[in-house]
Design a protein around this motif. Structure first.
Motif, mmCIF file in Angstrom:
data_model
loop_
_atom_site.group_PDB
_atom_site.id
_atom_site.type_symbol
_atom_site.label_atom_id
_atom_site.label_comp_id
_atom_site.label_asym_id
_atom_site.label_seq_id
_atom_site.Cartn_x
_atom_site.Cartn_y
_atom_site.Cartn_z
ATOM 1 N N GLN A 1 0.849 -1.188 0.000
ATOM 2 C CA GLN A 1 0.000 0.000 0.000
ATOM 3 C C GLN A 1 0.890 1.246 0.000
ATOM 4 O OE1 GLN A 1 -3.162 -0.023 2.764
ATOM 5 N NE2 GLN A 1 -3.818 2.045 2.313
ATOM 6 N N THR B 1 -2.001 6.769 -0.640
ATOM 7 C CA THR B 1 -3.379 6.309 -0.651
ATOM 8 C C THR B 1 -4.088 6.827 0.592
ATOM 9 O OG1 THR B 1 -2.668 4.304 -1.774
ATOM 10 C CG2 THR B 1 -4.847 4.266 -0.761
ATOM 11 N N ASP C 1 -7.615 6.825 3.042
ATOM 12 C CA ASP C 1 -8.682 5.946 3.468
ATOM 13 C C ASP C 1 -10.000 6.386 2.835
ATOM 14 O OD1 ASP C 1 -10.791 5.271 6.012
ATOM 15 O OD2 ASP C 1 -9.349 3.712 5.430
ATOM 16 N N ASP C 2 -10.885 5.439 2.579
ATOM 17 C CA ASP C 2 -12.178 5.754 1.960
ATOM 18 C C ASP C 2 -12.954 6.799 2.764
ATOM 19 O OD1 ASP C 2 -11.653 3.999 -0.057
ATOM 20 O OD2 ASP C 2 -12.914 2.368 0.726
ATOM 21 N N SER C 3 -12.830 6.750 4.078
ATOM 22 C CA SER C 3 -13.577 7.687 4.916
ATOM 23 C C SER C 3 -13.068 9.128 4.779
ATOM 24 C CB SER C 3 -13.508 7.253 6.381
ATOM 25 O OG SER C 3 -12.161 7.303 6.836
ATOM 26 N N GLN C 4 -11.885 9.320 4.204
ATOM 27 C CA GLN C 4 -11.317 10.660 4.060
ATOM 28 C C GLN C 4 -11.619 11.303 2.704
ATOM 29 O OE1 GLN C 4 -7.275 9.434 4.824
ATOM 30 N NE2 GLN C 4 -7.335 10.384 6.874
ATOM 31 N N ILE C 5 -12.232 10.569 1.808
ATOM 32 C CA ILE C 5 -12.504 11.092 0.476
ATOM 33 C C ILE C 5 -13.445 12.290 0.533
ATOM 34 C CG2 ILE C 5 -13.579 10.575 -1.755
ATOM 35 C CD1 ILE C 5 -12.298 7.840 -1.609
#
Length: 106
Positions: free
Chosen positions: A90, A94, A96-100
């Motif tokens: 990783q 990259t 985290d999805d929650s930070q998009i």
């Protein structure tokens, strides 16, 4: 594109063993009666070589008796090997999805 792969940089810049000739390897000589070290004949030859290198930079490897295709193949293989080694790792880039949502101000 007129650029060499970054992996070949060391071939150009390696002191003593690189592809660029050392000053001792460069001899300018002409049999004309001109007293200048770089007479018009030597200048014309250098200009001609430069023009041809502009058209096809791989001729540099031919002039230095270096196997360009083999060097390029090795550089590509090394790059591919590095990419494959890092394929499952990783990246630090990259998120985290929650930070998009935060990224786009949502």
């Amino acid at each position: 594109m007129g650029k060499f792969p970054k992996e070949l940089d060391s071939l150009f810049t390696l002191k003593g063993d690189g592809l660029f000739p050392t000053p001792n390897e460069i001899n300018l000589d002409c049999s004309c009666p001109d007293w200048a070290v770089m007479c018009k004949h030597v200048a014309a030859v250098l200009y001609g070589v430069g023009a041809r290198l502009d058209e096809d930079p791989t001729l540099f490897f031919t002039l230095r008796s270096a196997p360009y295709e083999a060097l390029l193949k090795q550089a590509v293989e090394n790059r591919l090997e590095m990419l494959l080694e890092n394929a499952n790792k990783q990246s630090d880039r990259t998120i985290d999805d929650s930070q998009i949502g935060d990224l786009f101000g949502l």
